[in-house]
Design an enzyme around this catalytic site. Structure first.
Site, PDB file in Angstrom:
ATOM      1  N   PHE A 158      47.188 -46.317  46.672  1.00 25.40           N
ATOM      2  CA  PHE A 158      47.178 -47.526  47.460  1.00 25.40           C
ATOM      3  C   PHE A 158      48.630 -48.054  47.555  1.00 25.40           C
ATOM      4  CE2 PHE A 158      46.325 -52.034  47.903  1.00 25.40           C
ATOM      5  CZ  PHE A 158      45.206 -51.996  48.467  1.00 25.40           C
ATOM      6  N   ARG A 212      33.735 -46.627  54.340  1.00 25.88           N
ATOM      7  CA  ARG A 212      33.607 -46.629  52.993  1.00 25.88           C
ATOM      8  C   ARG A 212      32.346 -47.269  52.591  1.00 25.88           C
ATOM      9  NH1 ARG A 212      38.610 -49.027  49.197  1.00 25.88           N
ATOM     10  NH2 ARG A 212      37.717 -50.923  50.167  1.00 25.88           N
ATOM     11  N   TYR A 236      38.299 -58.257  40.491  1.00 27.52           N
ATOM     12  CA  TYR A 236      37.553 -58.884  41.838  1.00 27.52           C
ATOM     13  C   TYR A 236      36.761 -57.593  42.228  1.00 27.52           C
ATOM     14  CZ  TYR A 236      41.847 -57.392  44.138  1.00 27.52           C
ATOM     15  OH  TYR A 236      42.800 -56.528  44.564  1.00 27.52           O
ATOM     16  N   LYS A 237      36.969 -56.381  42.021  1.00 31.88           N
ATOM     17  CA  LYS A 237      36.194 -55.328  42.742  1.00 31.88           C
ATOM     18  C   LYS A 237      34.731 -54.842  41.799  1.00 31.88           C
ATOM     19  CE  LYS A 237      40.614 -53.548  44.663  1.00 31.88           C
ATOM     20  NZ  LYS A 237      41.707 -52.609  44.547  1.00 31.88           N
ATOM     21  N   ASP A 297      46.164 -46.634  36.976  1.00 26.01           N
ATOM     22  CA  ASP A 297      45.673 -47.694  37.783  1.00 26.01           C
ATOM     23  C   ASP A 297      44.201 -47.519  37.837  1.00 26.01           C
ATOM     24  OD1 ASP A 297      44.677 -49.746  39.588  1.00 26.01           O
ATOM     25  OD2 ASP A 297      46.723 -49.691  40.615  1.00 26.01           O
TER      26      ASP A 297
HETATM   27  C1  LIG Z   1      42.754 -53.069  45.348  1.00 28.93           C
HETATM   28  C2  LIG Z   1      43.929 -52.512  44.701  1.00 28.93           C
HETATM   29  C3  LIG Z   1      45.274 -53.304  44.656  1.00 28.93           C
HETATM   30  C4  LIG Z   1      45.429 -54.724  45.219  1.00 28.93           C
HETATM   31  O1  LIG Z   1      46.406 -55.265  44.334  1.00 28.93           O
HETATM   32  P1  LIG Z   1      46.138 -56.926  44.373  1.00 28.93           P
HETATM   33  O2  LIG Z   1      47.645 -57.334  43.796  1.00 28.93           O
HETATM   34  O3  LIG Z   1      45.255 -57.255  43.509  1.00 28.93           O
HETATM   35  O4  LIG Z   1      46.008 -57.481  45.783  1.00 28.93           O
HETATM   36  C5  LIG Z   1      46.463 -52.358  44.168  1.00 28.93           C
HETATM   37  N1  LIG Z   1      46.300 -51.282  43.691  1.00 28.93           N
HETATM   38  C6  LIG Z   1      45.235 -50.452  43.901  1.00 28.93           C
HETATM   39  C7  LIG Z   1      45.291 -49.115  43.358  1.00 28.93           C
HETATM   40  C8  LIG Z   1      44.028 -51.128  44.462  1.00 28.93           C
HETATM   41  O5  LIG Z   1      42.944 -50.447  44.752  1.00 28.93           O
END
Ligand SMILES: *Cc1c(COP(=O)(O)O)cnc(C)c1O
Length: 397
Positions: free
Chosen positions: A113, A356, A209-210, A184
């Site tokens: 990400f 997705r 939150y996911k 992660d």
């Molecule tokens: C959703 C996601 C994020 C988002 O980070 P926030 O700081 O919570 O906005 C970061 N890394 C990964 C791998 C994600 O899937």
């Protein structure tokens, strides 16, 4: 046995909507509204500042950390909630780099990400002094874990395709060459069983939150392996990670164990929502969630591939190497998703061409998967997506 009908009944799911985006923002646990209202009225309202002690607000990040920890195979007392995932990525990386002096390379992959890569880039710029972020193709990660690498920073499940890395194998390789492994779990926690202790991960981070359903802006979590807990030095050394925050010492001394990874005041209202979500998670067995997720993703893929030949599967075909989402490619992916959303099927779009669909067994079953596949087939067969209003890009896709 996990009673999936019971867990589904514990979520508010809007009438006429099939929600396949719980991998991005989980739906509302019905109990969350009352739980948050109680925190606002009975705790904040009546207790005012005494709520930090009386309502146990100060311990909430660690109490919820223990409950999240069960889902990711963490040892007791190794997980704490707070801040956002991007911040926690930075924190884990900074501590891990400091624990491996003499090496300068963070290894990650192009499937990660972007925020993780941006945070790593920001960290190496701050450190200067030859530190570097090396990014390779996901398939090349294992071959690139060598004696130059200080830390691997890998997201287990690819947010776009759902491709899953082998956490145990890559962690073993990292350790064999003297590197540390930061994982992660953004698309793993609540999606599939994770065994942090068994894999001997050094650090892990993820969001609430996911799949965990804590609501928009729910705080992130961080895990530090017990063997590092008293060694890892927090780069973001805020007062609530101090050994004695209320001593108000001028010098920083890290707190005990995972407490040191706290930074500042925790978001109590958001943690109250997470607490309501964890009451549902406490009823779930991750192995059963995984088995059902695989059955449902297989079913969805089979139906879509039969009915929509112009969509190309972007996710791995082997469910063992796939997370809890299914992605398809199509050059008009954005417009197709908008047409789906207008017809009550909510998934999302990830540039450049990915549709997705998150499959979340706590509240998604065969009826939803079949319904979504049927509406997608209708949109594709009749080119219902080919309308100008579906091609206007919104700020959030
Ligand atoms: C959703 C996601 C994020 C988002 O980070 P926030 O700081 O919570 O906005 C970061 N890394 C990964 C791998 C994600 O899937």
């Amino acid at each position: 046995m996990t009673d999936f009908a019971a867990t589904k009944a514990m979520f508010h799911l809007p009438e006429g909507v099939i929600y396949l985006d719980g991998n991005s923002l989980g739906p509302l646990p019905k109990a969350a509204a009352a739980r948050v209202a109680r925190t606002i009225e009975a705790e904040w309202g009546e207790m005012l500042i005494t709520g930090w002690n009386k309502a146990g607000w100060m311990d909430l990040p660690a109490r919820l950390g223990a409950r999240v920890g069960r889902l990711i195979g963490a040892e007791p007392g190794t997980v704490v909630l707070g801040d956002t995932l991007s911040i926690k990525v930075y924190q884990a990386l900074a501590s891990a780099l400091e624990m491996n002096p003499g090496r300068k390379v963070i290894l990650s992959d192009t499937g990660n990400f972007p925020s993780d890569l941006y945070m790593a880039d920001g960290l190496v710029r701050t450190l200067g002094n030859g530190y570097a972020l090396k990014t390779v193709a996901p398939e090349e990660v294992e071959a690139n874990i060598d004696e130059t690498v200080a830390v691997t920073m890998i997201t287990e499940v690819d947010y776009r395709t759902g491709r899953k890395h082998d956490m145990k194998r890559l962690t073993e390789k990292a350790h064999a060459v003297g590197a540390l492994a930061v994982w992660d779990l953004a698309h793993s926690a609540g999606a599939l069983p994770v065994d942090l202790a068994g894999c001997k991960a050094d650090f892990a981070v993820g969001c609430s939150y996911k799949y965990l359903n804590a609501g928009p802006g729910g705080p992130a979590f961080i895990y530090v392996a017990p063997r590092h807990a008293e060694v890892a030095r927090p780069a973001l050394s805020g007062w609530l990670g101090h050994e004695a925050p209320f001593a108000f010492d001028l010098a920083y001394r890290p707190g005990r164990g995972i407490e040191r990874m706290r930074v500042g005041t925790p978001p109590i209202l958001q943690l109250a929502a997470l607490e309501a979500a964890m009451d549902i998670w406490d009823l779930a067995d991750m192995a059963e969630v995984r088995a059902r997720s695989i059955a449902l993703t297989e079913r969805f893929i089979a139906r879509v591939e039969t009915a929509c030949p112009s969509l190309t599967l972007a996710s791995p075909r082997d469910p063992a190497t796939r997370g809890s989402q299914v992605s398809f490619r199509h050059p008009e992916g954005y417009a197709i998703m908008q047409a789906l959303i207008e017809r009550g099927v909510i998934g999302d779009f990830r540039a450049p061409d990915i549709l997705r669909f998150g499959v979340t067994p706590l509240y998604i079953g065969e009826a939803e998967v079949d319904g979504a596949a049927a509406i997608l087939a209708e949109v594709m067969t009749n080119a219902l997506w080919d309308q100008p209003q579906y091609k206007v890009r919104a700020r959030v896709t």
